[in-house]
Design a protein around this motif. Structure first.
Motif, PDB file in Angstrom:
ATOM      1  N   ASP A 491       0.836  -1.210   0.000  1.00  0.00           N
ATOM      2  CA  ASP A 491       0.000   0.000   0.000  1.00  0.00           C
ATOM      3  C   ASP A 491       0.864   1.251   0.000  1.00  0.00           C
ATOM      4  O   ASP A 491       0.568   2.241  -0.677  1.00  0.00           O
ATOM      5  CB  ASP A 491      -0.926   0.004   1.217  1.00  0.00           C
ATOM      6  CG  ASP A 491      -2.129  -0.901   1.015  1.00  0.00           C
ATOM      7  OD1 ASP A 491      -2.441  -1.214  -0.152  1.00  0.00           O
ATOM      8  OD2 ASP A 491      -2.757  -1.302   2.011  1.00  0.00           O
ATOM      9  N   ILE A 495       0.834   4.185  -2.767  1.00  0.00           N
ATOM     10  CA  ILE A 495       0.646   5.591  -2.400  1.00  0.00           C
ATOM     11  C   ILE A 495       1.773   6.435  -2.975  1.00  0.00           C
ATOM     12  O   ILE A 495       1.559   7.532  -3.514  1.00  0.00           O
ATOM     13  CB  ILE A 495       0.569   5.738  -0.866  1.00  0.00           C
ATOM     14  CG1 ILE A 495      -0.711   5.072  -0.337  1.00  0.00           C
ATOM     15  CG2 ILE A 495       0.618   7.202  -0.460  1.00  0.00           C
ATOM     16  CD1 ILE A 495      -0.748   4.952   1.163  1.00  0.00           C
ATOM     17  N   GLU A 496       3.011   5.953  -2.884  1.00  0.00           N
ATOM     18  CA  GLU A 496       4.153   6.694  -3.419  1.00  0.00           C
ATOM     19  C   GLU A 496       4.033   6.902  -4.926  1.00  0.00           C
ATOM     20  O   GLU A 496       4.403   7.941  -5.463  1.00  0.00           O
ATOM     21  CB  GLU A 496       5.450   5.940  -3.100  1.00  0.00           C
ATOM     22  CG  GLU A 496       5.821   5.936  -1.627  1.00  0.00           C
ATOM     23  CD  GLU A 496       6.346   7.280  -1.165  1.00  0.00           C
ATOM     24  OE1 GLU A 496       6.580   8.138  -2.013  1.00  0.00           O
ATOM     25  OE2 GLU A 496       6.512   7.473   0.058  1.00  0.00           O
ATOM     26  N   THR A 602       2.267  10.546  10.543  1.00  0.00           N
ATOM     27  CA  THR A 602       3.429  10.610   9.665  1.00  0.00           C
ATOM     28  C   THR A 602       4.032   9.227   9.491  1.00  0.00           C
ATOM     29  O   THR A 602       4.006   8.407  10.407  1.00  0.00           O
ATOM     30  CB  THR A 602       4.473  11.576  10.246  1.00  0.00           C
ATOM     31  OG1 THR A 602       3.859  12.842  10.504  1.00  0.00           O
ATOM     32  CG2 THR A 602       5.636  11.763   9.279  1.00  0.00           C
ATOM     33  N   ARG A 603       4.608   8.980   8.349  1.00  0.00           N
ATOM     34  CA  ARG A 603       5.201   7.669   8.070  1.00  0.00           C
ATOM     35  C   ARG A 603       6.349   7.368   9.021  1.00  0.00           C
ATOM     36  O   ARG A 603       7.140   8.250   9.350  1.00  0.00           O
ATOM     37  CB  ARG A 603       5.706   7.592   6.621  1.00  0.00           C
ATOM     38  CG  ARG A 603       4.597   7.696   5.611  1.00  0.00           C
ATOM     39  CD  ARG A 603       5.179   7.788   4.224  1.00  0.00           C
ATOM     40  NE  ARG A 603       4.128   8.096   3.250  1.00  0.00           N
ATOM     41  CZ  ARG A 603       4.356   8.421   1.996  1.00  0.00           C
ATOM     42  NH1 ARG A 603       5.588   8.494   1.563  1.00  0.00           N
ATOM     43  NH2 ARG A 603       3.363   8.667   1.175  1.00  0.00           N
ATOM     44  N   SER A 619      -0.337   6.237   8.847  1.00  0.00           N
ATOM     45  CA  SER A 619      -0.043   7.056   7.669  1.00  0.00           C
ATOM     46  C   SER A 619      -0.767   6.519   6.439  1.00  0.00           C
ATOM     47  O   SER A 619      -1.232   7.277   5.594  1.00  0.00           O
ATOM     48  CB  SER A 619       1.465   7.098   7.424  1.00  0.00           C
ATOM     49  OG  SER A 619       1.958   5.823   7.078  1.00  0.00           O
ATOM     50  N   ILE A 620      -0.894   5.180   6.339  1.00  0.00           N
ATOM     51  CA  ILE A 620      -1.655   4.590   5.234  1.00  0.00           C
ATOM     52  C   ILE A 620      -3.128   4.939   5.368  1.00  0.00           C
ATOM     53  O   ILE A 620      -3.813   5.265   4.380  1.00  0.00           O
ATOM     54  CB  ILE A 620      -1.433   3.059   5.196  1.00  0.00           C
ATOM     55  CG1 ILE A 620       0.009   2.753   4.784  1.00  0.00           C
ATOM     56  CG2 ILE A 620      -2.405   2.389   4.234  1.00  0.00           C
ATOM     57  CD1 ILE A 620       0.385   1.295   4.855  1.00  0.00           C
ATOM     58  N   LYS A 622      -4.368   7.630   6.700  1.00  0.00           N
ATOM     59  CA  LYS A 622      -4.518   9.026   6.301  1.00  0.00           C
ATOM     60  C   LYS A 622      -4.538   9.163   4.790  1.00  0.00           C
ATOM     61  O   LYS A 622      -5.362   9.886   4.219  1.00  0.00           O
ATOM     62  CB  LYS A 622      -3.369   9.847   6.884  1.00  0.00           C
ATOM     63  CG  LYS A 622      -3.461  11.332   6.527  1.00  0.00           C
ATOM     64  CD  LYS A 622      -2.286  12.103   7.095  1.00  0.00           C
ATOM     65  CE  LYS A 622      -2.384  13.575   6.706  1.00  0.00           C
ATOM     66  NZ  LYS A 622      -1.224  14.354   7.188  1.00  0.00           N
ATOM     67  N   ALA A 623      -3.621   8.448   4.095  1.00  0.00           N
ATOM     68  CA  ALA A 623      -3.576   8.521   2.635  1.00  0.00           C
ATOM     69  C   ALA A 623      -4.860   7.992   2.014  1.00  0.00           C
ATOM     70  O   ALA A 623      -5.388   8.556   1.048  1.00  0.00           O
ATOM     71  CB  ALA A 623      -2.372   7.728   2.118  1.00  0.00           C
ATOM     72  N   GLU A 626      -7.794  10.594   2.691  1.00  0.00           N
ATOM     73  CA  GLU A 626      -7.646  11.780   1.835  1.00  0.00           C
ATOM     74  C   GLU A 626      -7.940  11.455   0.385  1.00  0.00           C
ATOM     75  O   GLU A 626      -8.482  12.287  -0.351  1.00  0.00           O
ATOM     76  CB  GLU A 626      -6.235  12.349   1.987  1.00  0.00           C
ATOM     77  CG  GLU A 626      -5.988  12.992   3.354  1.00  0.00           C
ATOM     78  CD  GLU A 626      -4.564  13.499   3.507  1.00  0.00           C
ATOM     79  OE1 GLU A 626      -3.720  13.144   2.637  1.00  0.00           O
ATOM     80  OE2 GLU A 626      -4.291  14.221   4.480  1.00  0.00           O
ATOM     81  N   HIS A 627      -7.581  10.235  -0.060  1.00  0.00           N
ATOM     82  CA  HIS A 627      -7.881   9.820  -1.434  1.00  0.00           C
ATOM     83  C   HIS A 627      -9.384   9.671  -1.650  1.00  0.00           C
ATOM     84  O   HIS A 627      -9.869   9.794  -2.769  1.00  0.00           O
ATOM     85  CB  HIS A 627      -7.178   8.496  -1.730  1.00  0.00           C
ATOM     86  CG  HIS A 627      -6.974   8.246  -3.194  1.00  0.00           C
ATOM     87  ND1 HIS A 627      -6.052   8.955  -3.948  1.00  0.00           N
ATOM     88  CD2 HIS A 627      -7.571   7.393  -4.065  1.00  0.00           C
ATOM     89  CE1 HIS A 627      -6.096   8.529  -5.195  1.00  0.00           C
ATOM     90  NE2 HIS A 627      -7.006   7.594  -5.307  1.00  0.00           N
TER      91      HIS A 627
END
Length: 659
Positions: A491, A495-496, A602-603, A619-620, A622-623, A626-627
């Protein structure tokens, strides 16, 4: 060979005849074969239809429209000049075919009418000295000229206007009589009236607008096919620009431009002023040329100072305690007091700058340049200025003046600061990456060791069935841990690369949360001091979002809660909020310090390096949120527990009887 030539010639003749037949068939105007289209008109309606007084030829805007349309259709035509009464009779009897007419569409049922070509308001023309006529009601008892067959007759009758109507179609003759005082008023469109007033020099007449129905100029004919065909061609002419060009020719050019006499006087005055200005400019140019010769040296010094790199030169006067800008201007003032400058120094630099100016007052200047922050040049923006001071002495060693050079090095300083921040970020990222790799090696090694160890125990065949079941359960548990760890890494990679996938489907959130609760509860022993609960406000809750991602968020919240909660309870649940759903996990664990709430998502961030995990879960989450255009956060108090929550926008459907 000769036969082939005859065959080709016959085929060509056949194709030409077919094409001509198709063309004639497609253009059915309802006119007897071989007879040209006959155009008639009321030749007393300039600029629409009129007879040129110079050569006696028919002209006009409407005539140009008709002849241009027929030319484009490839149809022959003739123009017939006769009285309007005779023209109208010829149209009704079939001796004439088409015209453009005003005010007949509602009075003659024997003819066919096309689309409106131009719509014009009615005007009353009367003598300038006749101030009694301003509107239609003022015509009672007057001698009024009305075009024969005009719609005005019906309007006057409807409004009960009692006047003597002169129904003559020759407007020009009646306007002359009106100008001489025989009649009182005349009705027509403004363009026609202005044409006659100008060309017949009827200076005693003027046009006055009235509020009446407007005239509609239409294509009129005794054959419906002809009228429709011409109307279609006029539409095509409006598309290709021909229509617009004819309008410009007859209306813009026809109307002309009347320049009032005062404007001529203004233009003459402007011309005189321009001539005088040229003379004055020549005199001033000579003076400026002489002045430029004196300013060349100073201009050279200014360009040199600017070329060096934005250096500005100032002079400090010890007697007046003032600074004067010699070259380069970075302030709205050329002469500034030291107090004024100090007021524009950054508060953290004021004390150091004051000591500098005290030393300069005593004749002491530093050997090395100094840097201070000012906001003199740009208000509300601090600029880093590097200052180098030197004393200019006379032949006896006395200080004549103190010169300072100033260079704006803000960009250099900010770049250096930015590089420092980026360096710290890179060092922090390198440290977190190293810690992450260390955690990863530990996190991967732990479940692998368990899987390998318990697999060896099972393979020895000396253990009981109960031990085999326990070993299998532990292998399954550690396999799940390893699988979750790998999923988190995958994941993070998605995300990156910006390829995180979201698949929205409709599902029952109550059923999904209940299933997740039972699955997590089964993995914890009954002797745990933590009471794992769930809160389901609705028996059924249908949402449209990504089911897998929702469960992934809740799983990470619950896993994080179990890490930091040793006793008390953990509550998993959801609730409707605004236009979406709010997922939450509440615990009675250690809670978060105030300064860590922003960094917890934060990661690679972990509260305590001894805790299991890689620091990727939150952090995953959160991503993912937000997505999905949602929001994520935590409400926590040190020592009292935390509530991690995520709001996701979605349509929510629940039973009406649920509270």
């Amino acid at each position: 060979m000769q036969g082939m030539k005859h065959f080709i010639a016959l085929a060509a003749i056949f194709l030409i005849s077919v094409c001509l037949s198709a063309k004639n068939k497609s253009l059915d105007l309802g006119i007897p074969k071989g007879r040209p289209i006959v155009i008639v008109a009321d030749w007393n309606q300039p600029p629409f239809f009129f007879i040129d007084q110079k050569n006696g030829t028919p002209k006009g805007y409407c005539l140009d429209l008709l002849t241009t349309a027929l030319d484009k259709l490839g149809v022959k035509y003739v123009v017939k000049v006769e009285s309007w009464d005779k023209s109208l009779a010829d149209l009704e009897s079939g001796k004439a075919d088409v015209t453009c007419s005003f005010d007949t569409s509602n009075q003659n049922k024997k003819l066919f009418f096309g689309e409106n070509i131009k719509q014009l308001p009615f005007y009353i023309v009367c003598r300038k000295n006749n101030r009694d006529i301003h509107n239609i009601e003022d015509l009672n008892g007057k001698n009024v000229i009305v075009r024969k067959g005009s719609i005005i007759n019906g309007i006057l009758k409807k409004k009960n206007i009692s006047c003597n109507i002169i129904g003559d179609t020759t407007i020009s003759r009646n306007l002359v009589k009106l100008n001489e005082g025989q009649y009182d008023a005349c009705f027509a469109n403004k363009l026609t009236l202005e044409y006659y007033i100008k060309n017949l020099k009827l200076d005693n007449l003027e046009c006055r607008p009235v509020r009446l129905i407007q005239q509609e100029n239409r294509i009129v004919g005794n054959n419906e096919n002809l009228v429709l065909t011409i109307s279609d061609m006029l539409f095509k002419m409006s598309v290709d620009g021909t229509y617009t060009n004819l309008s410009k020719k007859w209306f813009y050019v026809y109307q002309g431009v009347n320049i009032p006499t005062p404007l001529y006087a203004v233009l003459i005055c402007l011309l005189i002023i321009a001539v005088v200005s040229v003379i004055v400019v020549r005199i001033l140019t000579n003076k400026i040329r002489k002045a430029n010769a004196r300013l060349l040296e100073k201009d050279r010094r200014i360009k040199l100072a600017l070329k060096v790199g934005g250096i500005r030169i100032t002079e400090y006067n010890r007697k007046t305690n003032k600074c004067t800008v010699l070259e380069g201007d970075y302030s709205e003032k050329t002469v500034m007091t030291v107090d004024y400058i100090i007021n524009h120094v950054h508060p953290d630099d004021k004390e150091r700058f004051s000591r500098l100016m005290e030393n300069v007052q005593r004749g002491l200047v530093p050997k090395d340049p100094l840097v201070f922050r000012f906001n003199i040049a740009v208000r509300n923006q601090w600029r880093y200025i590097q200052i180098y001071l030197t004393n200019i002495r006379d032949s006896h060693g006395g200080i004549v003046r103190t010169i300072g050079t100033h260079m704006d090095i803000t960009d250099r300083v900010l770049s250096s600061m930015a590089l420092k921040v980026e360096k710290e970020k890179a060092q922090r990222a390198d440290y977190l990456k190293s810690e992450f790799l260390a955690n990863m090696s530990h996190e991967i090694r732990t479940p692998l060791n368990a899987i390998i160890g318990f697999s060896d125990v099972i393979s020895q065949k000396i253990v009981s069935e109960k031990d085999i079941e326990e070993c299998s359960a532990l292998i399954h548990k550690n396999s799940d841990m390893l699988l979750n760890l790998i999923n988190d890494i995958l994941d993070l990679s998605r995300i990156e690369s910006g390829e995180l996938d979201i698949e929205n489907t409709e599902f029952d959130l109550t059923d999904a949360v209940r299933g997740l609760y039972l699955s997590i509860k089964s993995t914890h022993t009954d002797d745990s001091k933590v009471d794992f609960r769930m809160s389901l406000p609705y028996s059924i809750c249908i949402v449209s979002t990504d089911r897998r991602r929702v469960l992934q968020i809740l799983t990470n919240f619950v896993t994080n809660a179990f890490k930091y909660t040793e006793e008390g309870h953990i509550l998993i649940g959801y609730e409707k909020e605004k236009n979406g759903i709010r997922l939450y996990v509440e615990d009675t664990g250690k809670g978060l310090p105030e300064n860590t709430k922003d960094s917890v998502f934060t990661r690679f961030e972990k509260l305590g390096s001894h805790k299991q995990g890689t620091g990727l879960g939150l952090s995953i989450c959160k991503a993912i949120v937000e997505h999905m255009d949602g929001r994520i956060g935590v409400d926590s108090e040190k020592g009292k527990g935390s509530t991690f929550w995520a709001w996701i926008p979605t349509d929510v459907i629940t039973p009406n009887n649920d509270n």
